[in-house]
Scaffold this active site. Sequence first.
Site, PDB file in Angstrom:
ATOM      1  N   HIS A  17       0.865  -1.205   0.000  1.00  0.00           N
ATOM      2  CA  HIS A  17       0.000   0.000   0.000  1.00  0.00           C
ATOM      3  C   HIS A  17       0.889   1.239   0.000  1.00  0.00           C
ATOM      4  CE1 HIS A  17      -3.806   2.141   1.585  1.00  0.00           C
ATOM      5  NE2 HIS A  17      -2.923   3.086   1.268  1.00  0.00           N
ATOM      6  N   HIS A  19       1.381   5.456  -1.757  1.00  0.00           N
ATOM      7  CA  HIS A  19       0.962   6.574  -2.611  1.00  0.00           C
ATOM      8  C   HIS A  19       2.221   7.124  -3.264  1.00  0.00           C
ATOM      9  CE1 HIS A  19      -3.115   6.752  -0.878  1.00  0.00           C
ATOM     10  NE2 HIS A  19      -2.499   6.248   0.176  1.00  0.00           N
ATOM     11  N   LYS A 103      -9.457  -0.470  -5.453  1.00  0.00           N
ATOM     12  CA  LYS A 103      -9.460   0.256  -4.183  1.00  0.00           C
ATOM     13  C   LYS A 103     -10.822   0.890  -3.928  1.00  0.00           C
ATOM     14  CE  LYS A 103      -7.956   2.085  -0.426  1.00  0.00           C
ATOM     15  NZ  LYS A 103      -6.862   2.953  -0.081  1.00  0.00           N
ATOM     16  N   HIS A 140     -10.525   1.112   2.187  1.00  0.00           N
ATOM     17  CA  HIS A 140     -10.317   2.154   3.207  1.00  0.00           C
ATOM     18  C   HIS A 140     -11.518   2.027   4.134  1.00  0.00           C
ATOM     19  CE1 HIS A 140      -8.797   6.124   4.715  1.00  0.00           C
ATOM     20  NE2 HIS A 140      -9.978   6.014   5.312  1.00  0.00           N
ATOM     21  N   HIS A 178      -4.427  -0.389   6.144  1.00  0.00           N
ATOM     22  CA  HIS A 178      -3.923   0.452   7.241  1.00  0.00           C
ATOM     23  C   HIS A 178      -4.804   0.380   8.493  1.00  0.00           C
ATOM     24  CE1 HIS A 178      -6.835   3.074   5.330  1.00  0.00           C
ATOM     25  NE2 HIS A 178      -6.024   3.440   4.357  1.00  0.00           N
ATOM     26  N   LEU A 223      -4.981   9.364   7.969  1.00  0.00           N
ATOM     27  CA  LEU A 223      -6.291   8.713   8.066  1.00  0.00           C
ATOM     28  C   LEU A 223      -6.166   7.240   7.732  1.00  0.00           C
ATOM     29  CD1 LEU A 223      -8.526  11.480   6.484  1.00  0.00           C
ATOM     30  CD2 LEU A 223      -8.646  10.628   8.841  1.00  0.00           C
ATOM     31  N   ASP A 251       1.445   2.718   3.545  1.00  0.00           N
ATOM     32  CA  ASP A 251       0.588   3.897   3.350  1.00  0.00           C
ATOM     33  C   ASP A 251       1.429   5.167   3.335  1.00  0.00           C
ATOM     34  OD1 ASP A 251      -1.710   5.270   2.747  1.00  0.00           O
ATOM     35  OD2 ASP A 251      -2.448   5.344   4.798  1.00  0.00           O
ATOM     36  N   HIS A 255       2.970  14.682   1.131  1.00  0.00           N
ATOM     37  CA  HIS A 255       2.289  15.934   0.760  1.00  0.00           C
ATOM     38  C   HIS A 255       3.343  17.035   0.789  1.00  0.00           C
ATOM     39  CE1 HIS A 255      -1.951  14.664   1.052  1.00  0.00           C
ATOM     40  NE2 HIS A 255      -1.536  13.834   2.001  1.00  0.00           N
TER      41      HIS A 255
HETATM   42  O1  DOR Z   1      -3.346   9.547   5.653  1.00  0.00           O
HETATM   43  C1  DOR Z   1      -3.748   9.224   4.541  1.00  0.00           C
HETATM   44  N1  DOR Z   1      -3.237   9.779   3.410  1.00  0.00           N
HETATM   45  N2  DOR Z   1      -4.708   8.319   4.455  1.00  0.00           N
HETATM   46  C2  DOR Z   1      -5.294   8.031   3.290  1.00  0.00           C
HETATM   47  O2  DOR Z   1      -6.198   7.259   3.300  1.00  0.00           O
HETATM   48  C3  DOR Z   1      -4.897   8.733   2.047  1.00  0.00           C
HETATM   49  C4  DOR Z   1      -3.546   9.258   2.139  1.00  0.00           C
HETATM   50  C5  DOR Z   1      -3.225  10.256   1.043  1.00  0.00           C
HETATM   51  O3  DOR Z   1      -3.487   9.954  -0.131  1.00  0.00           O
HETATM   52  O4  DOR Z   1      -2.696  11.321   1.350  1.00  0.00           O
HETATM   53 ZN    ZN Z   2      -3.423   5.049   1.565  1.00  0.00          ZN
END
Ligand code: DOR
Ligand code: ZN
Length: 362
Positions: A17, A19, A103, A140, A178, A223, A251, A255
């Site tokens: 998992h 991103h 997903k 999720h 997660h 999250l 996860d 950002h």
């Molecule tokens: O903390 C998180 N960030 N939880 C998620 O489900 C998505 C992820 C994100 O894409 O930033």
């Molecule tokens: Zn995620």
Amino acid sequence: MTDAPSRLTLRRPDDWHVHLRDGAMLHAVLPATARVFGRAIVMPNLKPPITRVDQAIAYRDRILEALPEGVQFTPLMTVYLTDDLSPAVVEKGFLEGVWTAAKLYPANATTNSAAGVTDLVALAPVLAAMEALGMPLLVHGEVTDPDVDIFDREAVFIERHLIALRERHPRLKVVLEHITTAQAVDYVASEGPILAATITPHHLHLNRNAVFAGGLRSDFYCLPVVKRETHRRALVKAATSGDPSFFLGTDSAPHPRAGKESACGCAGIFNALHALESYATLFEKEGALDRLEAFASESGPRFYGLPLNEGSVTLERSHQQVPERLEGPFKALPDGSTLDSHQAPVLFHGGELLPWRVTEVS
Ligand code: DOR
Ligand code: ZN
């Protein structure tokens, strides 16, 4: 008692998992994941989300183009389920080998989930097709009902939605992503092997006190939100238990700094750069280093029905000081975009000493 080992060699792990984002951020963060992990399940919550086979192929190509020279890494793509996605599209992408899994984001549950699913019952034709194909559903697992306390959203999702969904689709392979609660641990442990869960480094290390220690720590906001200590302990027990229903999924969710350090900050923790060291540190604290390989490198591929990786990674006991932020230089893309170093994501464990270091990957 045996002496603490100074080296640890594991079969090369996978991240079930992650991103990876796109554009300049993809180029900045991908090397961290690809260096250590042989494969990764890539989340589809881009803007716009990945809902078509051609989009997934193009995104996979951009990931492969962003790989550093000589690095062997396979991105495993996922489709973002929406209310109006057709079963035929899901089936086509899976049979063509483009999608490994789908997903499920409940609409508005998290980052870029506005196009997510509003009615799980109406999703039945898609889920029935996946059930027939043996295609895993990655969930999720949080309700979005504002009346439900944010700390209860995962447990309520299991009670209100997941149990019924799995009764409607008893042969569907599901990963509860997660996980953060003792309720999720108990449910997954009792329903394996067709139900599994990923566990992140941050949910293993942090409880909710950490978010408020000395001030509001937006870097620890993710999250599902981290929960109280009893839940963290349940996750640690599950991850280190050797139960193959629990496996590694970071996860890692980068950002730009401005997105995190704002009056309304984004959810997500970027942990990819030291993820394996983070898990190793935790497993060692629990006296469970001998179970790290199953969690990181064996249980995930077995659940997905994929071969185990051939290569290996070596960790050495050698303290490393984790930098506060991802350090450049960041590549300028042909369209002129680049990651401004002031916007580089903060690192999980930033400023801490970690006792392990990945020294070799083959
Ligand atoms: O903390 C998180 N960030 N939880 C998620 O489900 C998505 C992820 C994100 O894409 O930033
Ligand atoms: Zn995620």
